[in-house]
Enzyme design. Structure first.
Site, PDB file in Angstrom:
ATOM      1  N   SER A 253     -36.824 153.528 126.968  1.00 60.64           N
ATOM      2  CA  SER A 253     -36.446 153.363 125.569  1.00 60.64           C
ATOM      3  C   SER A 253     -35.172 152.537 125.536  1.00 60.64           C
ATOM      4  O   SER A 253     -34.173 152.889 126.166  1.00 60.64           O
ATOM      5  CB  SER A 253     -36.200 154.738 124.928  1.00 60.64           C
ATOM      6  OG  SER A 253     -35.655 154.584 123.631  1.00 60.64           O
TER       7      SER A 253
ATOM      8  N   ASP B 116     -28.788 159.894 116.149  1.00 60.63           N
ATOM      9  CA  ASP B 116     -28.813 158.931 115.050  1.00 60.63           C
ATOM     10  C   ASP B 116     -29.190 159.545 113.710  1.00 60.63           C
ATOM     11  O   ASP B 116     -28.715 159.092 112.665  1.00 60.63           O
ATOM     12  CB  ASP B 116     -29.766 157.780 115.380  1.00 60.63           C
ATOM     13  CG  ASP B 116     -29.183 156.826 116.416  1.00 60.63           C
ATOM     14  OD1 ASP B 116     -27.948 156.807 116.556  1.00 60.63           O
ATOM     15  OD2 ASP B 116     -29.948 156.125 117.085  1.00 60.63           O
TER      16      ASP B 116
ATOM     17  N   ASP C 217     -42.937 154.292 115.036  1.00 60.62           N
ATOM     18  CA  ASP C 217     -42.523 155.339 114.101  1.00 60.62           C
ATOM     19  C   ASP C 217     -42.156 154.785 112.730  1.00 60.62           C
ATOM     20  O   ASP C 217     -42.619 155.299 111.697  1.00 60.62           O
ATOM     21  CB  ASP C 217     -41.344 156.130 114.679  1.00 60.62           C
ATOM     22  CG  ASP C 217     -41.774 157.049 115.817  1.00 60.62           C
ATOM     23  OD1 ASP C 217     -42.972 157.371 115.898  1.00 60.62           O
ATOM     24  OD2 ASP C 217     -40.910 157.450 116.616  1.00 60.62           O
TER      25      ASP C 217
ATOM     26  N   ARG D 119     -24.613 152.477 113.387  1.00 65.48           N
ATOM     27  CA  ARG D 119     -25.248 153.373 112.422  1.00 65.48           C
ATOM     28  C   ARG D 119     -24.556 153.432 111.062  1.00 65.48           C
ATOM     29  O   ARG D 119     -25.239 153.411 110.031  1.00 65.48           O
ATOM     30  CB  ARG D 119     -25.396 154.773 113.025  1.00 65.48           C
ATOM     31  CG  ARG D 119     -26.185 154.839 114.326  1.00 65.48           C
ATOM     32  CD  ARG D 119     -27.304 153.839 114.399  1.00 65.48           C
ATOM     33  NE  ARG D 119     -28.139 153.983 115.582  1.00 65.48           N
ATOM     34  CZ  ARG D 119     -28.868 153.016 116.087  1.00 65.48           C
ATOM     35  NH1 ARG D 119     -28.860 151.819 115.526  1.00 65.48           N
ATOM     36  NH2 ARG D 119     -29.630 153.227 117.148  1.00 65.48           N
TER      37      ARG D 119
END
Length: 401
Positions: free
Chosen positions: A177, A126, A16, A97
């Site tokens: 993932s 996120d 991505d 983050r």
């Protein structure tokens, strides 16, 4: 669809974020894409990731070492606040983050970018954490989220990338993932999406299965100064080494596995598997040391705000005014939280078996039932009378009705 001239993109090297580079340029008219890969102790070799970004069309590929700041400026405040989202998850991924957001904003300022971008989809937490943090740090900075808007399937995304020289990823044998950093690993997808299925052993990286752990317990001692872990087994360590060594020690004994149904910020439930050996041990040890050094009212009041603090981190509000205000209170409570905690690691458990502090307010002569007892037992009668008086009056009135 031009939205910005120069963009700094949070980059992981995955499909991505790699496809984001040509997509921003071809579809949204961005002239220049600068990628930023944050080294937060994920264990990946970031050299190839840097090269991949340049081959995918980035004009500049940045790799920033944020490990020390990650522990000192994000993990340590969370440990002081004993943060456990929904009483279980120590926020190992969420804590990364706001730091990455800060790096993006700083890079945008350094390179004169008028926007930053991320590769998050519209389903996860996120996207919120990145964007709210970025807007808190730089309200005028544009935030682009191409993967949330392009509407391509996984296969279409790969095909789009191939058109611009991004190679098809080697087919993953693992359906999971995985998000990893120094504080832990988050695992989802595949068979884990069925809440009834037990996680297969293959998903775990940092922790051993209980049946494979040592048959003898191991005792460790963690030293704290003002609520911050500073030493392990009597050896003063820098923040990164302390976390790394404790991950190895606790993981060897199967400590740190979490399997939970989590309430995501966007309103859906997800089944999450976490491995956070060091972080869990440090939070439980720190909380125990607080019980030795803080008064009852401070301890109990602090517990009441720890859930709020955990939710603020989970919900992307690290840079919010409420979190800043709570930091001031928490820092004040930590002035006397200095001492050592002894932990027994054995067969998947980390049991607190000892604690000591020069600031201890545990009084042996008051607590003991032996001959050294200095407690005035006669005083208890008057205390009980006064303490129970409201209940007694209420009961008498009720009986008289």
């Amino acid at each position: 669809m031009g939205r910005a001239r120069k963009v700094v993109l949070a980059y992981s090297g995955g499909v991505d974020t790699s496809v984001c580079i040509p997509y921003l340029k071809q579809e949204w008219g961005v002239e220049e894409v600068i990628t930023l890969a944050a080294d937060l102790g994920q264990g990946d070799e970031l050299g190839p990731i840097k090269e991949k970004a340049l081959k995918s069309g980035a004009s500049v590929s940045l790799v920033v070492d944020g490990r020390e700041s990650f522990v000192k400026d994000y993990a340590f405040p969370a440990i002081k606040a004993n943060t456990l989202y929904e009483d279980r998850y120590p926020l190992s991924t969420a804590l990364a983050r706001p730091l990455i957001a800060k790096m993006l904003v700083e890079a945008a300022a350094a390179y004169g970018a008028d926007a930053v971008a991320h590769g998050c989809t519209g389903k996860g937490n996120d996207q919120v954490r990145f964007e709210v943090s970025i807007l808190a740090l730089h309200p005028e900075l544009k935030v682009l989220a191409p993967a949330r808007e392009w509407g391509m399937s996984r296969e279409e995304t790969i095909a789009y990338g191939e058109r611009f020289g991004i190679p098809t990823p080697v087919k993953k044998s693992s359906p999971y993932s995985i998000d990893r950093n120094l504080l832990g690993i988050a695992i989802e997808a595949g068979i884990l999406e069925d809440p009834w299925e037990e996680p297969p052993e293959e998903v775990f990286i940092l922790t051993k299965a209980v049946e494979d752990t040592p048959d003898e317990p191991e005792y460790i001692e963690i030293g704290f100064e003002r609520g911050i872990p500073v030493s392990l087994n009597g050896q003063t360590l820098d923040p990164v080494d302390l976390i790394s060594q404790l991950n190895d020690l606790a993981g060897k004994h199967g400590v740190g596995r979490i399997d939970m149904i989590e309430n995501r910020l966007v309103g859906i439930k997800s089944r999450e598997i976490y491995e956070t050996p060091a972080l869990l041990v440090l939070i439980h040890a720190h909380r125990d040391l607080e019980s030795l050094t803080l008064t009852a009212d401070v301890t109990q009041y602090k517990r009441s705000i720890e859930d709020t603090y955990s939710r603020l981190i989970y919900q992307g509000l690290w840079y919010s005014p409420l979190k800043t205000a709570l930091d001031a209170f928490i820092d004040q409570t930590q002035e006397r939280v200095t001492g050592s905690v002894r932990v027994k690691l054995f067969k998947g458990s980390a049991k607190i078996v000892g604690r000591k502090s020069e600031n201890s307010i545990y009084a042996t002569d008051l607590a003991t039932y032996g001959a050294e007892d200095q407690f005035d037992h006669k005083a208890a009668e008057g205390f009980i009378y006064v303490w129970g008086l409201p209940t007694r009056v209420w009961s008498e009135k009720m009986r008289g009705q």
